[in-house]
Write an enzyme that holds these catalytic residues in place. Structure first.
Site, mmCIF file in Angstrom:
data_model
loop_
_atom_site.group_PDB
_atom_site.id
_atom_site.type_symbol
_atom_site.label_atom_id
_atom_site.label_comp_id
_atom_site.label_asym_id
_atom_site.label_seq_id
_atom_site.Cartn_x
_atom_site.Cartn_y
_atom_site.Cartn_z
ATOM 1 N N HIS A 121 8.619 54.490 89.205
ATOM 2 C CA HIS A 121 9.369 54.639 90.456
ATOM 3 C C HIS A 121 10.855 54.665 90.092
ATOM 4 O O HIS A 121 11.261 54.044 89.100
ATOM 5 C CB HIS A 121 9.042 53.412 91.316
ATOM 6 N N ASP A 198 6.138 46.286 86.636
ATOM 7 C CA ASP A 198 6.436 46.528 88.048
ATOM 8 C C ASP A 198 5.118 46.409 88.818
ATOM 9 O O ASP A 198 4.268 47.291 88.756
ATOM 10 C CB ASP A 198 7.051 47.927 88.198
ATOM 11 N N GLN A 201 2.787 47.878 93.327
ATOM 12 C CA GLN A 201 1.556 48.493 93.850
ATOM 13 C C GLN A 201 0.284 47.814 93.342
ATOM 14 O O GLN A 201 -0.818 48.304 93.597
ATOM 15 C CB GLN A 201 1.516 49.993 93.482
ATOM 16 N N LYS A 224 5.023 44.783 100.796
ATOM 17 C CA LYS A 224 3.868 45.608 100.426
ATOM 18 C C LYS A 224 2.578 44.784 100.356
ATOM 19 O O LYS A 224 1.501 45.321 100.166
ATOM 20 C CB LYS A 224 4.119 46.301 99.082
ATOM 21 N N CYS A 362 9.849 58.800 95.418
ATOM 22 C CA CYS A 362 10.791 58.117 94.503
ATOM 23 C C CYS A 362 10.300 58.177 93.064
ATOM 24 O O CYS A 362 10.414 57.191 92.313
ATOM 25 C CB CYS A 362 11.013 56.655 94.910
#
Ligand code: PMP
Length: 403
Positions: A121, A198, A201, A224, A362
């Protein structure tokens, strides 16, 4: 999981859009909030609100207890060793910027190398590019195959004497690929290199154990994972966080200030300048309690079922191109149909009440690798149903016929 009962916990899911029942398939961008999370926010404002830490009065102490209990909830959720390792931020983006700044100050000089992946991202690319401009570091990119899987042999070959950090998404927000981060961390550690994962997600969709992964840094956003906007987490191993300098200066992050010399607070407060979003952290803890009560394993199984079903059905649509066919795939499906522009598809699906995301998500370098400008992206959450997948597929077919 009793989905009907779960859906009742999310009032927004029963609203209509253009007179059609809402089919919310944009969970990769943000998730909807259960009542418990929204109520945590109003309850705390109505009955507890006071600034945290150092307050001698009742409300301040109660607010501090809630805020620090939330840190413990986050610690437990990702199985960190200590709450000293849990830094509250505004979200994934701020967590990565914090790390890029602090790690950059302490550990990187001109010519040092940072490894990223093709599917990052922008928030896991641009902070490192800012550092590249400031410090002259070198960025290296892990390539991927056409199914959207990182090439691990190529990854191993990127390491040199100058490699100082690896930054990789646990799950791609475009392809849904679940990267083998545990194995990638082992490789990096064999070269003495730390890894930032990261988790934006992954955290909402699967159990995550930072000690089992042996991640040095792990970041995610509250919004999220069914929590509020404006709050996120940077997990860092205590040894690392101890060695890194503060990111921002101000109240809360100091021990003692004089014009001659200032000393910094202990972990994790050293990285938390200013009044924290203590209402947000309470609400985030409620969200984590909510998904924990449902069971992250059960959420993962439900979403896996939805994704498999959706992939099977979407593949049958004439002209369908799906981007991201990794063997290990999370609940994100990116696609294009024939030469229909992603924006047109998204806009027309919206008229049917179906919320999907369109564009580059993104991840423009990834779009470049795929040779496209953007995709339509459907991303599932714990409250989505097979009927909603059917609505998506029927909608896509209907829109395709219009072209
Ligand atoms: N990384 C990934 C993989 C993401 O999907 C996102 C959000 N789309 C981010 C980082 C940035 O998260 P936030 O905007 O909440 O900081």
């Amino acid at each position: 999981m009793n989905i009907d009962q779960i859906r009742d916990d999310f009032p927004i899911l029963s609203r209509t859009v253009y007179g059609k029942p809402l089919v919310y398939l944009d969970n990769g961008a943000t998730t909807q909030k259960p009542r418990a999370v929204v109520e945590a926010i109003t309850e705390e404002y109505y009955s507890v609100n006071a600034n945290v830490h150092r307050g001698v009065h009742f409300l301040s102490q109660r607010a501090t207890e809630l805020h620090e209990a939330s840190r413990e909830t986050v610690r437990r959720f990702i199985n960190a060793r200590s709450t000293n390792e849990i830094v509250f931020t505004r979200g994934t983006t701020e967590s990565i910027n914090l790390l890029a700044y602090s790690y950059g100050e302490a550990c990187l000089k001109a010519g040092d190398e940072v490894i990223l992946s093709t599917m990052e991202h922008h928030s896991n690319i641009v902070p490192w590019q800012l550092l590249q401009a400031r410090k002259g570091i070198v960025l290296k990119v892990i390539p991927m195959n056409d199914r959207g899987e990182l090439l691990l042999d190529a990854y191993r070959e990127l390491f040199t004497e100058r490699t100082r950090l690896v930054c990789v998404a646990h799950v791609s927000n475009v392809l849904g690929t679940v990267n083998p981060v545990k194995e990638m961390i082992r490789t990096a550690h064999s070269h003495g290199v730390p890894v930032l994962v990261d988790g934006a997600q992954s955290i909402p969709h699967m159990p995550v154990d930072v000690q089992d992964l042996d991640a040095d840094f792990y970041v995610f956003s509250g919004h999220k994972v069914y929590g509020p906007t404006g709050v996120g987490v940077l997990y860092g191993k205590e040894d690392w966080l101890d060695r890194l300098p503060p990111y921002q200066g101000g109240g809360e992050m100091i021990q003692h200030v004089s014009f001659e010399r200032t000393t910094f607070n202990e972990l994790p407060f050293k990285f938390e300048a200013g009044t924290p979003d203590y209402i947000g952290t309470t609400a985030l803890a409620r969200a984590l309690d909510y998904v924990t009560a449902l069971g992250m394993d059960r959420i993962a199984a439900h979403e896996h079922d939805l994704t498999t079903y959706a992939m099977e059905r979407l593949r049958q649509v004439p002209g369908m191109r799906i981007f991201g066919e990794a063997a290990e795939k999370g609940s994100v499906i990116s696609f294009l149909v024939g030469d229909i522009h992603h924006f047109d598809m998204g806009t027309l699906l919206d008229r049917l009440g179906i919320a999907v995301r369109t564009g580059h998500h993104c991840a423009q370098p990834l779009m470049q690798r795929l040779g496209i400008e953007g995709t339509v992206r459907a991303s599932f959450g714990l409250y989505n149903t097979r009927q909603e997948v059917d609505a998506l597929v029927d909608g896509v077919v209907r829109v395709s016929r219009m072209f």
